[in-house]
Scaffold this active site. Sequence first.
Site, mmCIF file in Angstrom:
data_model
loop_
_atom_site.group_PDB
_atom_site.id
_atom_site.type_symbol
_atom_site.label_atom_id
_atom_site.label_comp_id
_atom_site.label_asym_id
_atom_site.label_seq_id
_atom_site.Cartn_x
_atom_site.Cartn_y
_atom_site.Cartn_z
ATOM 1 N N CYS A 4 0.815 -1.204 0.000
ATOM 2 C CA CYS A 4 0.000 0.000 0.000
ATOM 3 C C CYS A 4 0.856 1.264 0.000
ATOM 4 O O CYS A 4 2.060 1.229 0.246
ATOM 5 C CB CYS A 4 -0.930 -0.014 1.227
ATOM 6 S SG CYS A 4 -2.338 1.114 1.076
ATOM 7 N N ASP B 57 -5.646 -3.748 11.749
ATOM 8 C CA ASP B 57 -4.541 -2.807 11.897
ATOM 9 C C ASP B 57 -4.357 -2.494 13.375
ATOM 10 O O ASP B 57 -5.208 -2.812 14.210
ATOM 11 C CB ASP B 57 -4.846 -1.523 11.107
ATOM 12 C CG ASP B 57 -3.584 -0.764 10.698
ATOM 13 O OD1 ASP B 57 -2.482 -1.120 11.177
ATOM 14 O OD2 ASP B 57 -3.701 0.189 9.908
#
Length: 219
Positions: free
Chosen positions: A11, A130
Site C-alpha cells: 500500500c 490494523d
Amino acid sequence: MHTNRTRVKICGITRVEDAVAVVEAGADAIGLVFYKPSPRSVTLEQAQLIAAAVPAFVSIVALFVDPDPKEVTDILNGVRIDLLQFHGDEDSDFCGQFKHPYIKAIRVRQASDVVASSMRFPNALGILLDSYKPGVPGGTGETFDWSMIPDWQAGNQFNKNIKPIILAGGLTADNIASGIEQTAPFAVDVSGGVESSKGIKDHGKITAFMNEVYRVDRS
C-alpha cells in the site's frame, strides 16, 4: 505448515516505478491512498499514471478515510479501481453504496473486535486488522498483539460469520514470517515496512518482504 498461499498487498504507492517494482516482485495488489492528510496520498492524476502501469491480475485498491461519497465516485469514474478499502468510521451502508467490492479496516483493541467487525460488515470481502493508536486511522508502523485474532480455522462457533482476514500494522521482512505462522491470514498488507521514506518504496525491502512470504508459505 502454512497450507494456503498468502496474498500480498503493498500500500501507499505514489510513483509509477514503485508500482512496477511491486508487480515484478510478485505482489497481488497495490494500494493507492486517497486521504489528503497522509504523506502517501495521491491525486487523481498520479493514480491514473500508476494504474496505467499495473497489468491484469494485479488488483488496484483505493483507500479512503471517512470520505465524501462524491470523492469515492469521482475516483471510481476516473481510475481503474478493483477494490475499495475503508479505514475510518464508515458503516456497512456507507461502504456498500458504491456497488463496488470493498474491504473494511479495523483497529484492533480486543479479540472481540475481529468477530464483531465481521458481523457488522456482512458484504465486505475481507476485514483488515490494523494497530490501534488513538487519533490515527492507520499507517502507525506498529504491530498489535496477534494473539487477539481468534483461531476460527479450528471450527469455532463464529466460523460462518468470519471474513477473510488481512493482517496489517507494522509488518516488515523481519516479522512477516512470524505474523503468517501465528495468524494464518488470507492476506497481508504492508506499507511503511517496505519504504525508504514515507511514500517512497525501497525496492530491496519489497523483494525481501516477498521472499519471506514465499519462504513461510513453502515451509
